[in-house]
Design a protein around this motif. Structure first.
Motif, PDB file in Angstrom:
ATOM      1  N   LYS A 100      18.009   5.507   3.714  1.00  7.59           N
ATOM      2  CA  LYS A 100      17.075   5.569   4.832  1.00  7.59           C
ATOM      3  C   LYS A 100      16.288   4.257   4.864  1.00  7.59           C
ATOM      4  CE  LYS A 100      16.393  10.557   5.043  1.00  7.59           C
ATOM      5  NZ  LYS A 100      15.426  11.657   4.844  1.00  7.59           N
ATOM      6  N   PHE A 101      15.954   3.913   6.076  1.00  7.24           N
ATOM      7  CA  PHE A 101      15.199   2.661   6.227  1.00  7.24           C
ATOM      8  C   PHE A 101      13.696   2.937   6.155  1.00  7.24           C
ATOM      9  CE2 PHE A 101      19.197   1.618   8.391  1.00  7.24           C
ATOM     10  CZ  PHE A 101      19.525   0.431   7.746  1.00  7.24           C
ATOM     11  N   TYR A 102      13.066   2.343   5.190  1.00  5.38           N
ATOM     12  CA  TYR A 102      11.611   2.441   5.075  1.00  5.38           C
ATOM     13  C   TYR A 102      11.024   1.028   5.099  1.00  5.38           C
ATOM     14  CZ  TYR A 102      11.807   7.327   3.846  1.00  5.38           C
ATOM     15  OH  TYR A 102      12.013   8.671   3.883  1.00  5.38           O
ATOM     16  N   LEU A 103       9.925   0.980   5.715  1.00  4.32           N
ATOM     17  CA  LEU A 103       9.240  -0.325   5.724  1.00  4.32           C
ATOM     18  C   LEU A 103       8.103  -0.277   4.710  1.00  4.32           C
ATOM     19  CD1 LEU A 103       8.881  -1.157   9.531  1.00  4.32           C
ATOM     20  CD2 LEU A 103      10.681  -1.860   7.945  1.00  4.32           C
ATOM     21  N   ALA A 110       0.826  -1.215   0.000  1.00  4.09           N
ATOM     22  CA  ALA A 110       0.000   0.000   0.000  1.00  4.09           C
ATOM     23  C   ALA A 110       0.877   1.291   0.000  1.00  4.09           C
ATOM     24  CB  ALA A 110      -0.924   0.010   1.217  1.00  4.09           C
ATOM     25  N   GLU A 111       1.836   1.376   0.950  1.00  7.54           N
ATOM     26  CA  GLU A 111       2.706   2.581   1.044  1.00  7.54           C
ATOM     27  C   GLU A 111       3.950   2.231   1.870  1.00  7.54           C
ATOM     28  OE1 GLU A 111       0.562   5.623   3.107  1.00  7.54           O
ATOM     29  OE2 GLU A 111      -0.115   4.269   4.665  1.00  7.54           O
ATOM     30  N   HIS A 112       4.958   3.256   2.021  1.00  8.42           N
ATOM     31  CA  HIS A 112       6.119   3.070   2.867  1.00  8.42           C
ATOM     32  C   HIS A 112       5.939   3.898   4.149  1.00  8.42           C
ATOM     33  CE1 HIS A 112       8.076   1.894  -0.990  1.00  8.42           C
ATOM     34  NE2 HIS A 112       8.624   0.975  -0.163  1.00  8.42           N
ATOM     35  N   ARG A 113       6.604   3.463   5.236  1.00  7.39           N
ATOM     36  CA  ARG A 113       6.701   4.298   6.441  1.00  7.39           C
ATOM     37  C   ARG A 113       8.101   4.159   7.000  1.00  7.39           C
ATOM     38  NH1 ARG A 113       6.644   1.634  11.325  1.00  7.39           N
ATOM     39  NH2 ARG A 113       5.735  -0.457  11.349  1.00  7.39           N
ATOM     40  N   GLU A 114       8.516   5.117   7.737  1.00  8.24           N
ATOM     41  CA  GLU A 114       9.889   5.114   8.249  1.00  8.24           C
ATOM     42  C   GLU A 114      10.048   4.019   9.293  1.00  8.24           C
ATOM     43  OE1 GLU A 114      13.020   8.713   9.220  1.00  8.24           O
ATOM     44  OE2 GLU A 114      10.902   9.118   9.071  1.00  8.24           O
ATOM     45  N   TYR A 115      11.256   3.442   9.294  1.00  8.65           N
ATOM     46  CA  TYR A 115      11.551   2.338  10.223  1.00  8.65           C
ATOM     47  C   TYR A 115      11.615   2.875  11.655  1.00  8.65           C
ATOM     48  CZ  TYR A 115      14.226  -1.311  12.639  1.00  8.65           C
ATOM     49  OH  TYR A 115      14.645  -2.250  13.566  1.00  8.65           O
ATOM     50  N   ALA A 116      11.049   2.045  12.524  1.00  2.83           N
ATOM     51  CA  ALA A 116      11.181   2.360  13.962  1.00  2.83           C
ATOM     52  C   ALA A 116      11.732   1.125  14.647  1.00  2.83           C
ATOM     53  CB  ALA A 116       9.803   2.691  14.534  1.00  2.83           C
ATOM     54  N   PRO A 117      12.525   1.294  15.659  1.00  2.00           N
ATOM     55  CA  PRO A 117      13.110   0.096  16.297  1.00  2.00           C
ATOM     56  C   PRO A 117      12.017  -0.878  16.743  1.00  2.00           C
ATOM     57  CG  PRO A 117      14.111   2.098  17.182  1.00  2.00           C
ATOM     58  CD  PRO A 117      13.014   2.573  16.323  1.00  2.00           C
ATOM     59  N   VAL A 169      14.769   1.036  -1.613  1.00  7.23           N
ATOM     60  CA  VAL A 169      14.641   2.447  -1.195  1.00  7.23           C
ATOM     61  C   VAL A 169      15.881   2.854  -0.373  1.00  7.23           C
ATOM     62  CG1 VAL A 169      13.266   4.048   0.181  1.00  7.23           C
ATOM     63  CG2 VAL A 169      12.161   2.360  -1.276  1.00  7.23           C
ATOM     64  N   PHE A 170      16.339   1.928   0.508  1.00  7.26           N
ATOM     65  CA  PHE A 170      17.547   2.181   1.296  1.00  7.26           C
ATOM     66  C   PHE A 170      18.737   2.465   0.386  1.00  7.26           C
ATOM     67  CE2 PHE A 170      21.413   0.401   3.183  1.00  7.26           C
ATOM     68  CZ  PHE A 170      21.573   1.238   4.268  1.00  7.26           C
ATOM     69  N   GLY A 171      18.828   1.691  -0.701  1.00  5.99           N
ATOM     70  CA  GLY A 171      19.935   1.855  -1.658  1.00  5.99           C
ATOM     71  C   GLY A 171      19.883   3.222  -2.332  1.00  5.99           C
ATOM     72  N   ARG A 172      18.704   3.729  -2.541  1.00  2.00           N
ATOM     73  CA  ARG A 172      18.589   5.025  -3.210  1.00  2.00           C
ATOM     74  C   ARG A 172      18.739   6.184  -2.225  1.00  2.00           C
ATOM     75  NH1 ARG A 172      14.028   2.716  -5.885  1.00  2.00           N
ATOM     76  NH2 ARG A 172      12.680   3.981  -4.507  1.00  2.00           N
TER      77      ARG A 172
END
Lengths: 732, 301
Positions: free
Chosen positions: B71-74, B47-54, B65-68
């Motif tokens: 940043k870590f996105y889930l 559906a979409e991405h959200r920022e990684y949280a521990p 996305v991390f490679g580009r």
């Protein structure tokens, strides 16, 4: 009225098999039994099964009943086929499937020669018999009996080759005899028993009798009670072994005109002298008949006469004829033209001599009243020139010349007052009698009666039995008159109604009493007042012996001086020599033959029969003479016997049919069932001649229903298979 | 055939004891035969991405996305929860039937199918529930995606005994009321019941927007009626005994039975119910394939 065969008939050959029809309820029992023996199983989809049962109950019941019916019909059909049903459609029954011995009996009597149409009854019988064979199954056996007289088995062991059998059938010849029903029945009985014993594979036997059912052969009154009972018993036994089918080939309205007798009035014929030929005709039909009767001499027409006969009536014809050459001649009385040819002719075989030679052996060459043979010789040849007007030529010799004389040259020997006989003389006389000669003894005062009885009366060992009576030891001297015994004997028959001939007024003053042995063939010709036999005769071998108990001269009787003497001597001579003539003229089935004192050749006599065959008969030589005998005198006609090759003049014999069979009257079915076939089960098919001559529809293979039933069975099996599959009784 | 695929054969599986083993073997046998694994990657739609949280599951990090962006996105999916699959197992007496040529009874077969489906569903991170029923609901395991749910389902299956007659219509209505969360309802039954009542019950599931799959489990003998001898059929579920000449009645029976099947199929088509006919001598992969096909359909709606 002709018996009309049933158009349709049904019967079973093995009715006991019908008991198996009870097995037809087997499908029902199996059905019920199977419903009692079931498996149990749980079932989940029960609501659909119940719905199916509700929906299909009526249809299922109908299908089950229909299948049950078809299966029951299958068993019933098998049982019915095993019961060997057959149909009859106006002809003989047939039973296919079982190897059958068919015994065909064909009436061979000459009445079967009658031609109601283009073919004779006999040919029709053969045609029908051939059809029976043609329509039989492979493996069936056939036997053939010809019901002539005597009846004989033509094919006794069952023939399994129809072609051979039909060839035998086609070669079958109509006999010129009557039918021996008793003999045929016995023959059939024997063949059936033999076949049952020797050929068990021929599991079934059938008898077919093809006859014209003539009264002569089938009527118990004509057969005699004893014979009829015997025949009835035979047929009863036959029908225990085989069903009997009678095929009637006779016609109720068959008429016939036959020559029933033909004979020369004189017992001997002499060259250049007329002989009288007498014949008799009989009309066996129900309407008047007219016939032109011919006399044929050696095949040439010599005279002709027209006779008219009432229904059932008789007519006599008389012809006169003379032969200018001596030898064997043939006379024939013929009345041709009707539908039974065989009895339209009768033949007479006649030996025409230059003269009738008579040897007079004089036992008393001289005496107070002259020679003993003087009167005799004069009575034989009254004209005094050595030969009578009738051609009789007497020759007188002394008794001592008897042994040296060739008796074969003489027709008759008179032994007059011969004192005694040696064994050698006895042998000469015995051989002479074997050759058919006639011997006449006149007695007298020189005769030694004991010696006569010993040598010629057969009383001494190794002696000859020639005399027809025994001589009493001493002559009786008593004047008595002759007793003609109602003129019964042919010798004195000529005196019947001829009182002026003086036979009754003839005295006998001295005679040897004659004792006639009981149960002998001797006949008393003349007797004396007190009943004592005076003249006795009997046939001996092929000849005849006449013994006169008194003298031939006037020593013991004044007869030679009386008018009765010449005719009595002539009649004695005629009777004594008649035997030779009679031997030449016989009926079919009687033997012909002769004794030869001189013979050449290879010991075989060649006989040419009327149908052109050449047969042989062996000569049987014994005691200085040789005789031959030939018994196969069928058909009727002239038989010629050659003693020493064709170049030799043959002896001629006439063989005629017995006129009894000329009566074509036939027995009705009712009479048959009350007569010889009383209490005998049989099927009668009438109008067999029509069956034989019509080619369409009469011998249709009608009988066996086994094959149609097998087709029906096949159909039922196919139907059962179809229905079972259709109704879901087979695996998908 | 691969060795593991032989366990798709009922006659092979019948020789093995224990539903867990049977379920595993069926699914593994099935999986070894397909090119695409059914266990991962297609059950959740992006559906979409959200920022990684521990504490977030690293499996869902989008590494591209991390490679580009360094940043870590889930990856965020449309529905976080898994599909709910409710298995309804008919345990009426009729399910006990085992024909002469069948390796197992209908109930055993249905249990194998249910266990295999449960195993498959749970391995797809989906929830599975089970209800056993006849004229009543006899056992119930609420849907769950917890791995321990499989044991519960299998236990419930092993405990299920067929003792009563069936009455599907009211049962389906009652269960439709219970299954509030939209999902797939899989019915395993021989469906020997009134068709209209049954369809009404199934329609209720559809009304609740459930995807309904009907596994119609039948014994070959019920379909072919192969009996030859006269037989006393003892009706299961309190139906009477009847003596029958099977060859004489076969045609009529088959006609009645096919009428029933025709009605059933027609009703299923009308109400968009997946009808899957299964014979107890048939391989199990048909059931799994049918389920997966239905799941795809469910996800598309």
């Amino acid at each position: 009225m002709n018996h009309v065969p049933a158009l349709f008939g049904f019967d079973l050959l093995s009715p006991s098999m019908l008991g198996w029809l009870a097995a037809a309820i087997a499908p029902l029992l199996i059905h019920l039994w199977s419903r009692r023996r079931y498996q149990e199983a749980p079932w989940a989809a029960m609501r659909y099964l119940l719905a199916a049962m509700k929906a299909a109950r009526r249809r299922t019941r109908f299908e089950q009943w229909l299948l049950l019916l078809v299966r029951t019909a299958i068993i019933a059909t098998v049982v019915l086929a095993a019961a060997e049903p057959y149909l009859e459609l106006g002809t003989v029954p047939f039973v296919p499937g079982v190897r059958t011995h068919r015994l065909l009996v064909i009436d061979g009597s000459y009445s079967m020669g009658f031609r109601p149409g283009e073919t004779s009854r006999f040919e029709a019988a053969k045609e029908l018999a051939a059809r029976i064979v043609d329509e039989s199954d492979q493996g069936d056996g056939f036997s053939l009996v010809l019901m002539a007289d005597p009846a004989r088995a033509v094919v006794d062991e069952p023939s399994l080759d129809p072609a051979d059998f039909i060839a035998e059938l086609q070669a079958l010849r109509l006999a010129h005899t009557g039918a021996d029903l008793a003999g045929a029945a016995a023959c059939v009985e024997r063949l059936l028993a033999n076949t049952a014993r020797r050929n068990p594979k021929l599991a079934r036997q059938e008898v077919y009798l093809l006859s014209d059912l003539g009264r002569v052969s089938w009527d118990p009154q004509r057969l005699g009670q004893k014979a009829a009972e015997q025949i009835q018993r035979s047929f009863a036994k036959i029908t225990q072994m085989a069903p009997l089918t009678l095929i009637d080939l006779g016609q109720d309205d068959a008429g016939n005109l036959a020559v029933t007798s033909a004979a020369a009035a004189q017992t001997f014929a002499v060259r250049g002298r007329n002989i009288e030929i007498r014949g008799e005709l009989r009309n066996f039909s129900r309407s008047p008949a007219s016939a032109r009767v011919q006399l044929l001499a050696d095949g040439h027409r010599a005279a002709e006469e027209t006779v008219n006969l009432d229904p059932g009536g008789q007519a006599a014809v008389s012809f006169s004829h003379r032969f200018e050459t001596p030898g064997n001649h043939v006379l024939e009385i013929a009345a041709p033209g009707d539908r039974l040819e065989i009895d339209n002719h009768r033949w007479i075989a006649l030996a025409v001599r230059p003269a009738v030679r008579v040897l007079c052996v004089n036992g008393q060459p001289s005496g107070p009243k002259g020679s003993a043979t003087d009167y005799l010789a004069t009575a034989l040849a009254p004209a005094g020139d050595g030969m009578s007007a009738a051609g009789i030529q007497p020759e007188v010799v002394a008794e001592s010349a008897l042994v040296e004389t060739d008796l074969g040259r003489y027709d008759c020997v008179f032994l007059v007052n011969v004192a005694q006989f040696t064994r050698g003389e006895g042998l000469v006389l015995d051989n002479y009698l074997k050759s058919g000669g006639g011997v006449v003894f006149f007695l007298g005062d020189r005769v030694l009666p004991e010696q006569y009885n010993q040598i010629l009366g057969g009383m001494a060992p190794g002696a000859f039995d020639i005399l027809p009576a025994r001589l009493q030891p001493a002559p009786v001297e008593k004047r008595q008159m002759l007793n003609p015994l109602e003129y019964r004997h042919p010798i004195v028959e000529v005196f019947r109604g001829q009182e002026r001939a003086g036979l009754l007024a003839t005295p006998v003053e001295k005679h040897f009493p004659l004792e006639v042995p009981a149960e002998s063939a001797s006949q008393v010709v003349l007797a004396l007042d007190d009943g004592t036999p005076l003249v006795v005769e009997r046939p001996v071998h092929r000849g005849r012996v006449i013994l006169v108990g008194t003298s031939a001269d006037t020593a013991w009787t004044p007869m030679p001086l009386l008018p009765s003497y010449v005719p009595i001597i002539q009649e004695i001579l005629a009777y004594a020599v008649a035997q030779r003539q009679q031997r030449r003229n016989v009926l079919v089935g009687e033997s012909i033959g002769a004794v030869l004192t001189r013979f050449q050749g290879n010991g075989l006599i060649t006989i040419k029969t009327p149908d052109g065959r050449s047969e042989t008969a062996p000569l049987d030589a014994a005691g200085g003479v040789a005789g031959w005998n030939f018994a196969s005198t069928d058909p009727s006609g002239i038989y010629m016997a050659f003693h020493g090759g064709d170049a030799e003049t043959p002896e001629i014999f006439a063989v005629n049919v017995d006129p009894k069979e000329s009566d074509l009257a036939k027995l009705s079915e009712t009479e048959l069932r009350r007569g010889v076939l009383a209490d005998v089960p049989f099927q009668l098919h009438g109008d067999g001649h029509r069956l034989a001559t019509q080619h369409a529809g009469v011998t249709t293979r009608s009988g066996g229903l086994a094959k149609p039933l097998l087709y029906l069975l096949l159909g039922l099996l196919l139907l059962e298979t179809y229905l079972a599959r259709r109704f879901g009784h087979h695996a998908p | 055939m691969e060795p593991s695929r032989k366990y798709l054969q009922p006659e092979v599986l019948a020789r093995l004891e224990g539903l867990p083993l049977r379920a595993r073997l069926i699914v593994e046998g099935y999986v070894s035969g397909v090119h695409r694994s059914p266990f991962h990657g297609f059950s959740i739609e992006f559906a979409e991405h959200r920022e990684y949280a521990p504490g977030d599951d690293l499996r869902y990090v989008d590494w591209k996305v991390f490679g580009r962006t360094d940043k870590f996105y889930l990856k965020q999916y449309e529905e976080e929860t898994n599909l709910v699959c409710n298995l309804l197992l008919d345990t009426s007496q009729s399910m006990l039937y085992q024909g002469p040529a069948s390796p197992m009874s209908k109930l055993e077969y249905a249990k194998c199918v249910a266990a295999a489906l449960g195993y498959l569903v749970l391995h797809q991170q989906d929830s599975v529930g089970l209800a056993t029923f006849d004229s009543e609901v006899r056992g119930l395991a609420r849907p769950s995606s917890n791995p321990s749910q499989l044991n519960q389902v299998l236990h419930l299956l092993e405990e299920a005994a067929a003792e009563h007659k069936t009455d599907t219509g009211p049962i389906f209505h009652a269960l439709a009321e219970r299954f509030r969360k939209r999902g797939i309802v899989i019915v395993l039954s021989d469906l020997f019941d009134d068709v209209s009542s049954m369809l009404t019950g199934l329609k209720h599931f559809r009304h609740r927007r459930h995807e309904v799959v009907l596994f119609h489990i039948l014994d070959p003998a019920e379909l072919d009626f192969p009996f030859r001898q006269v037989t006393m059929f003892e009706g299961l579920e309190q139906l009477p005994k009847v003596l029958v000449d099977p060859p004489a009645l076969r045609k009529a029976y088959l006609r009645e039975f096919h009428d029933y099947l025709r009605q059933l199929k027609q009703g299923c088509r009308m109400h968009h119910i997946d009808y899957v006919a299964m014979r107890t001598d048939q391989t199990f992969d048909v059931a799994l394939s049918s389920y997966l096909a239905s799941r795809r359909g469910w996800l598309r709606t």
